[in-house]
Scaffold this active site. Sequence first.
Site, PDB file in Angstrom:
ATOM      1  N   HIS A 120      -7.280   0.372   6.111  1.00 10.90           N
ATOM      2  CA  HIS A 120      -6.859  -1.012   6.332  1.00 10.90           C
ATOM      3  C   HIS A 120      -6.863  -1.389   7.818  1.00 10.90           C
ATOM      4  O   HIS A 120      -7.262  -2.499   8.174  1.00 10.90           O
ATOM      5  CB  HIS A 120      -5.471  -1.241   5.734  1.00 10.90           C
ATOM      6  CG  HIS A 120      -5.473  -1.293   4.235  1.00 10.90           C
ATOM      7  ND1 HIS A 120      -6.112  -2.289   3.540  1.00 10.90           N
ATOM      8  CD2 HIS A 120      -4.927  -0.470   3.306  1.00 10.90           C
ATOM      9  CE1 HIS A 120      -5.961  -2.085   2.243  1.00 10.90           C
ATOM     10  NE2 HIS A 120      -5.248  -0.990   2.065  1.00 10.90           N
ATOM     11  N   SER A 122       0.806  -1.216   0.000  1.00 10.09           N
ATOM     12  CA  SER A 122       0.000   0.000   0.000  1.00 10.09           C
ATOM     13  C   SER A 122       0.842   1.269   0.000  1.00 10.09           C
ATOM     14  O   SER A 122       1.929   1.312   0.591  1.00 10.09           O
ATOM     15  CB  SER A 122      -0.916   0.021   1.231  1.00 10.09           C
ATOM     16  OG  SER A 122      -1.787  -1.082   1.235  1.00 10.09           O
TER      17      SER A 122
END
Length: 432
Positions: free
Chosen positions: A372, A287
Amino acid sequence: MLDELKSAARKVNGARHLRGLLIDCKRLLSERGEANSVAIASDLIARFRELPDDAQASFFERLSRDFSPDPKAVLQSAQAYAEAPSAANLQRLTQTAEPPRQELLRRINRTPGGTGSIVAMRRALLARMPKQPELQAVEADFLHLLSSWFNPGFLQLRRVDWNSPAQLLEQIIRHEAVHQIDGWDDLRRRLQPDRRCFAFFHPQLPDEPLIFVEVALLPAMPAAVAPLIDKTSAPLPAGQFKVAAFYSISNCQPGLKGVSLGNFLIKRVADELQRELPQLKTFCTLSPIPGFARWVRAGAPCEGLPKARAQRLAEAHATLRDACAGDFDKLLHASALKALPEPAAQALLRLAAYYLGCHAPSAGGDPVARFHLDNGARLERLNPLGDLSPKGLRQSFGMMVNYLYDLDKVETHHEKFVQGEVAQSRLLTSLL
């Protein structure tokens, strides 16, 4: 002179459409509208599409003013419920307090294409919110209803592959928001057997993806994004698939901003992959950290730290600042990052650990990290030089992060994050 006449004509035309649109709204909420809702709603949608921007602003203002609950009626119902908290009084209070515009939107939704039109309306509304915060109540009603109508239980998960309709593949290229797709060859590589792409669809929008995620099937957790999106790379054999790495997730519908879709998508895809490929043992992400460089430039603020941790954070920031001679722009070049002396490289790593592990739970925390972590992932590993694209250097000095999705612990990790605690690996904790 001609331009002035054209402008005046547009205003007159916009005012006429607005009057007709408001009349349609009142007709749709009437008893007659209950019986003829489809036809009236179709006319209403057509009129809204013809409104110029300034008339759209007036329409949303009228929704806020003319289609809100009656304060006196709400007060009376509330007093009646306070005096006698019966089921009947509660139901009356609930009905009285609900804004009539919610029922208006429900009736619009009954007509073919109504759902998509309401999503488009909200997109127009969201564009006005920064300048018209007084429309917040209207926005809350749109979000409330769309969150119900786009509940994950109603959504369809589909795999996108090279045999999918060309129109869908074009939308994937157009809406990719994390790592731009460089034409058809790039897309073809991202849909090879060692890659997966999944999207959510709604029954009322069957040809329009709402959100999609791209996954790489790998032998190990990835540390850099370039190899994952290299369109010239050779596909890996299935025998090497041990890790599923989510490396991009993109929303396709701006009008659904704030509606929870991505968290359910990742978990559904993980379950799907586990059924298809039982040898997969690790589910993770690679990410970006979009707010990291901005935070470092701002002095790495992080409130509420114990004194010892605050001192280590300050020292790391000073070490990196000194290595750049006070000019963080030097870190926008891959060569400069690779040439950082070890103390400065370690300082950059420590700053990222503080940013994600301590700053993320705050309201201003990194949006990707909050997504997340709130979704139950664990902060697993930092990857210096993970994204050396201009965008990656600009946003995070090239730093990327792996979040680990332990499917047996996502609920526990989510609960910790809600309480302000970030689930993270020992390696990350050791940097704090």
